[in-house]
Motif scaffolding. Structure first.
Motif, PDB file in Angstrom:
ATOM      1  N   VAL A   1       8.731  -3.487   0.630  1.00 22.98           N
ATOM      2  CA  VAL A   1       7.678  -4.503   0.632  1.00 22.98           C
ATOM      3  C   VAL A   1       6.312  -3.825   0.693  1.00 22.98           C
ATOM      4  CG1 VAL A   1       6.691  -6.459   1.885  1.00 22.98           C
ATOM      5  CG2 VAL A   1       9.178  -6.168   1.803  1.00 22.98           C
ATOM      6  N   ALA A   2       5.390  -4.265  -0.167  1.00 26.70           N
ATOM      7  CA  ALA A   2       4.007  -3.779  -0.133  1.00 26.70           C
ATOM      8  C   ALA A   2       3.082  -4.927   0.237  1.00 26.70           C
ATOM      9  CB  ALA A   2       3.605  -3.209  -1.485  1.00 26.70           C
ATOM     10  N   ILE A   3       2.167  -4.660   1.178  1.00 25.22           N
ATOM     11  CA  ILE A   3       1.228  -5.670   1.647  1.00 25.22           C
ATOM     12  C   ILE A   3      -0.167  -5.069   1.651  1.00 25.22           C
ATOM     13  CG2 ILE A   3       0.537  -7.148   3.573  1.00 25.22           C
ATOM     14  CD1 ILE A   3       3.461  -7.147   4.486  1.00 25.22           C
TER      15      ILE A   3
ATOM     16  N   ALA B   1      -9.834  -3.450  -3.658  1.00 27.61           N
ATOM     17  CA  ALA B   1     -10.703  -3.571  -4.827  1.00 27.61           C
ATOM     18  C   ALA B   1     -10.774  -2.289  -5.643  1.00 27.61           C
ATOM     19  CB  ALA B   1     -12.111  -3.971  -4.395  1.00 27.61           C
ATOM     20  N   SER B   2     -10.187  -1.219  -5.125  1.00 35.76           N
ATOM     21  CA  SER B   2     -10.223   0.075  -5.807  1.00 35.76           C
ATOM     22  C   SER B   2      -8.923   0.313  -6.560  1.00 35.76           C
ATOM     23  CB  SER B   2     -10.434   1.203  -4.794  1.00 35.76           C
ATOM     24  OG  SER B   2     -10.175   2.456  -5.374  1.00 35.76           O
ATOM     25  N   LEU B   3      -9.008   0.426  -7.876  1.00 38.43           N
ATOM     26  CA  LEU B   3      -7.806   0.654  -8.671  1.00 38.43           C
ATOM     27  C   LEU B   3      -7.176   2.007  -8.349  1.00 38.43           C
ATOM     28  CD1 LEU B   3      -9.025  -1.815 -10.059  1.00 38.43           C
ATOM     29  CD2 LEU B   3      -8.366  -0.835 -12.260  1.00 38.43           C
ATOM     30  N   ALA B   4      -8.000   2.996  -8.054  1.00 37.59           N
ATOM     31  CA  ALA B   4      -7.472   4.315  -7.695  1.00 37.59           C
ATOM     32  C   ALA B   4      -6.681   4.234  -6.388  1.00 37.59           C
ATOM     33  CB  ALA B   4      -8.612   5.324  -7.576  1.00 37.59           C
ATOM     34  N   ASP B   5      -7.168   3.446  -5.429  1.00 39.60           N
ATOM     35  CA  ASP B   5      -6.452   3.299  -4.165  1.00 39.60           C
ATOM     36  C   ASP B   5      -5.129   2.565  -4.368  1.00 39.60           C
ATOM     37  OD1 ASP B   5      -8.525   4.603  -2.939  1.00 39.60           O
ATOM     38  OD2 ASP B   5      -9.360   2.828  -1.952  1.00 39.60           O
ATOM     39  N   LEU B   6      -5.117   1.574  -5.241  1.00 38.35           N
ATOM     40  CA  LEU B   6      -3.864   0.894  -5.558  1.00 38.35           C
ATOM     41  C   LEU B   6      -2.879   1.850  -6.210  1.00 38.35           C
ATOM     42  CD1 LEU B   6      -5.261  -2.489  -6.913  1.00 38.35           C
ATOM     43  CD2 LEU B   6      -4.013  -2.155  -4.764  1.00 38.35           C
ATOM     44  N   ASP B   7      -3.376   2.708  -7.075  1.00 37.11           N
ATOM     45  CA  ASP B   7      -2.508   3.707  -7.703  1.00 37.11           C
ATOM     46  C   ASP B   7      -1.864   4.609  -6.655  1.00 37.11           C
ATOM     47  OD1 ASP B   7      -2.940   2.842 -10.315  1.00 37.11           O
ATOM     48  OD2 ASP B   7      -4.597   4.238 -10.666  1.00 37.11           O
ATOM     49  N   ARG B   8      -2.627   4.993  -5.633  1.00 35.96           N
ATOM     50  CA  ARG B   8      -2.078   5.847  -4.575  1.00 35.96           C
ATOM     51  C   ARG B   8      -0.988   5.128  -3.795  1.00 35.96           C
ATOM     52  NH1 ARG B   8      -4.511   7.243  -0.539  1.00 35.96           N
ATOM     53  NH2 ARG B   8      -6.385   5.932  -0.575  1.00 35.96           N
ATOM     54  N   LEU B   9      -1.197   3.850  -3.536  1.00 33.64           N
ATOM     55  CA  LEU B   9      -0.166   3.066  -2.848  1.00 33.64           C
ATOM     56  C   LEU B   9       1.134   3.086  -3.625  1.00 33.64           C
ATOM     57  CD1 LEU B   9       0.916   0.884  -0.842  1.00 33.64           C
ATOM     58  CD2 LEU B   9      -0.151  -0.829  -2.350  1.00 33.64           C
ATOM     59  N   TYR B  10       1.055   2.753  -4.904  1.00 31.79           N
ATOM     60  CA  TYR B  10       2.288   2.641  -5.688  1.00 31.79           C
ATOM     61  C   TYR B  10       2.899   4.003  -6.006  1.00 31.79           C
ATOM     62  CZ  TYR B  10       1.070  -2.278  -5.967  1.00 31.79           C
ATOM     63  OH  TYR B  10       0.781  -3.581  -5.646  1.00 31.79           O
TER      64      TYR B  10
ATOM     65  N   ARG C   1       2.967   6.415  -3.879  1.00 31.04           N
ATOM     66  CA  ARG C   1       3.717   6.738  -2.662  1.00 31.04           C
ATOM     67  C   ARG C   1       5.060   5.995  -2.636  1.00 31.04           C
ATOM     68  NH1 ARG C   1       2.997   8.283   2.811  1.00 31.04           N
ATOM     69  NH2 ARG C   1       5.147   8.377   3.635  1.00 31.04           N
ATOM     70  N   ILE C   2       5.041   4.721  -2.999  1.00 35.96           N
ATOM     71  CA  ILE C   2       6.291   3.957  -3.027  1.00 35.96           C
ATOM     72  C   ILE C   2       7.232   4.508  -4.087  1.00 35.96           C
ATOM     73  CG2 ILE C   2       7.290   1.672  -3.452  1.00 35.96           C
ATOM     74  CD1 ILE C   2       4.688   0.483  -2.293  1.00 35.96           C
ATOM     75  N   GLN C   3       6.697   4.875  -5.243  1.00 43.56           N
ATOM     76  CA  GLN C   3       7.501   5.476  -6.312  1.00 43.56           C
ATOM     77  C   GLN C   3       8.169   6.754  -5.815  1.00 43.56           C
ATOM     78  OE1 GLN C   3       8.187   4.736  -9.785  1.00 43.56           O
ATOM     79  NE2 GLN C   3       9.566   6.453  -9.430  1.00 43.56           N
ATOM     80  N   ALA C   4       7.410   7.597  -5.130  1.00 42.78           N
ATOM     81  CA  ALA C   4       7.958   8.859  -4.638  1.00 42.78           C
ATOM     82  C   ALA C   4       9.020   8.642  -3.569  1.00 42.78           C
ATOM     83  CB  ALA C   4       6.829   9.730  -4.095  1.00 42.78           C
ATOM     84  N   ASP C   5       8.813   7.633  -2.724  1.00 42.66           N
ATOM     85  CA  ASP C   5       9.736   7.410  -1.606  1.00 42.66           C
ATOM     86  C   ASP C   5      10.987   6.647  -2.006  1.00 42.66           C
ATOM     87  OD1 ASP C   5       7.901   8.670  -0.004  1.00 42.66           O
ATOM     88  OD2 ASP C   5       7.234   6.865   1.056  1.00 42.66           O
TER      89      ASP C   5
ATOM     90  N   ALA D   1      -1.155  -6.937  -8.329  1.00 39.33           N
ATOM     91  CA  ALA D   1       0.079  -7.416  -8.961  1.00 39.33           C
ATOM     92  C   ALA D   1       0.432  -6.615 -10.202  1.00 39.33           C
ATOM     93  CB  ALA D   1      -0.066  -8.893  -9.307  1.00 39.33           C
ATOM     94  N   GLN D   2      -0.535  -6.391 -11.076  1.00 42.45           N
ATOM     95  CA  GLN D   2      -0.238  -5.725 -12.346  1.00 42.45           C
ATOM     96  C   GLN D   2       0.258  -4.299 -12.158  1.00 42.45           C
ATOM     97  OE1 GLN D   2      -2.467  -6.475 -16.060  1.00 42.45           O
ATOM     98  NE2 GLN D   2      -3.211  -4.375 -15.843  1.00 42.45           N
ATOM     99  N   LYS D   3      -0.366  -3.564 -11.260  1.00 46.84           N
ATOM    100  CA  LYS D   3       0.025  -2.172 -11.055  1.00 46.84           C
ATOM    101  C   LYS D   3       1.372  -2.046 -10.360  1.00 46.84           C
ATOM    102  CE  LYS D   3      -4.545  -0.017 -11.251  1.00 46.84           C
ATOM    103  NZ  LYS D   3      -4.163   1.061 -12.194  1.00 46.84           N
ATOM    104  N   ALA D   4       1.840  -3.131  -9.741  1.00 40.35           N
ATOM    105  CA  ALA D   4       3.166  -3.115  -9.118  1.00 40.35           C
ATOM    106  C   ALA D   4       4.292  -3.312 -10.120  1.00 40.35           C
ATOM    107  CB  ALA D   4       3.251  -4.214  -8.059  1.00 40.35           C
ATOM    108  N   LEU D   5       3.981  -3.828 -11.305  1.00 43.20           N
ATOM    109  CA  LEU D   5       5.032  -4.243 -12.240  1.00 43.20           C
ATOM    110  C   LEU D   5       6.022  -3.149 -12.619  1.00 43.20           C
ATOM    111  CD1 LEU D   5       3.134  -6.671 -14.652  1.00 43.20           C
ATOM    112  CD2 LEU D   5       4.589  -7.225 -12.691  1.00 43.20           C
ATOM    113  N   PRO D   6       5.594  -1.912 -12.870  1.00 44.98           N
ATOM    114  CA  PRO D   6       6.586  -0.894 -13.235  1.00 44.98           C
ATOM    115  C   PRO D   6       7.615  -0.632 -12.141  1.00 44.98           C
ATOM    116  CG  PRO D   6       4.378  -0.180 -13.847  1.00 44.98           C
ATOM    117  CD  PRO D   6       4.207  -1.401 -12.996  1.00 44.98           C
TER     118      PRO D   6
END
Length: 249
Positions: A10-12, A63-72, A74-78, A122-127
């Motif tokens: 879950v991502a929040i 609001a930062s797309l780069a920060d959202l990328d870092r979140l996902y 990390r989830i991808q790696a884990d 939402a969009q960056k979570a899709l993959p």
């Protein structure tokens, strides 16, 4: 005994306090591995400790797309997948600004987080999102009201409601459900500070609510978990209003 979210990821966003933190705790208590974001590292660390169950905090601004990328990333790696996204992060207008007093900076701030940030959350979570996953957006009763001096906030939350309708169609072939929770005034630290600075406003607000009080963050969390669970598996594209009867009566 099996829990509703055993082995779910879950991502929040905006999970270091208020509704986001209450929801993160609720997911973790039911077996989920929870990833939260927050802008302030100290508050994020405190939240992770409070959530427990191997929760992970990723510092960043929704609001930062780069920060959202870092979140996902990390989830991808884990885990390589994601089951639930709660796009919770949002802002209100610091001051009442009727039409004629709205400025560019105010517009960019509110829409940058509540609309642009939520969309890319939402969009960056899709993959990563699993087939049959769930996306839940944090809206507001303001989407259906015309609160004076709050047109930016009202309109930003109306956009959130519209997103859920459109994305339900966009994602139907993957079985991903998109829904909105729409709270009214909720007893968060931010809300409490706002009310304490405005004597009399809380009494006026609660008098308009048939249940006679503000919502609790845990009550909003309960609704999010319901929508994300198998119990809500046939619910898609809805706005679940959580306002003690304010808009209905």
């Amino acid at each position: 005994m099996a829990q509703r979210f055993d082995n779910k990821i879950v991502a929040i966003t905006g999970g270091s306090e208020g509704i986001g933190l209450a929801t993160a705790k609720a997911f973790a208590a039911e077996g989920a591995r929870v990833y939260i974001t927050g802008r302030r590292q100290e508050k994020l660390d405190e939240a992770v400790a409070a959530i427990g169950h191997c929760a992970v905090g990723v510092q960043g601004d929704a609001a930062s797309l780069a920060d959202l990328d870092r979140l996902y990333a990390r989830i991808q790696a884990d885990h390589g997948r994601l089951d639930v996204v709660f796009a919770n992060a949002g802002v209100t207008e610091a001051e009442s600004r009727p039409l004629g007093e709205i400025d560019e900076a105010g517009f960019d701030h509110v829409f940058g987080v509540n609309v642009r940030g939520l969309l890319f959350t939402a969009q960056k979570a899709l993959p990563l999102l699993s087939a049959g996953g769930s996306v839940i957006l944090n809206g507001s009763v303001a989407a259906s009201k015309g609160f004076a001096g709050q047109s930016l906030y009202n309109a930003s939350k109306a956009a959130v409601r519209s997103f859920a309708r459109s994305w339900t169609n966009d994602l139907k072939d993957r079985g991903i459900r998109v829904n909105v929770v729409a709270p009214s005034g909720t007893e968060t630290k931010l809300m409490r500070t706002w009310l304490d600075e405005r004597p009399g406003v809380e009494d006026a607000l609660t008098q308009m609510v048939p249940l006679g009080r503000l919502a609790l963050p845990e009550e909003i969390a309960d609704a999010v978990l319901f929508l994300a669970s198998d119990q809500g598996r046939y619910i898609a594209g809805v706005e679940l209003v959580l306002d003690g009867g304010f808009t209905a009566v």
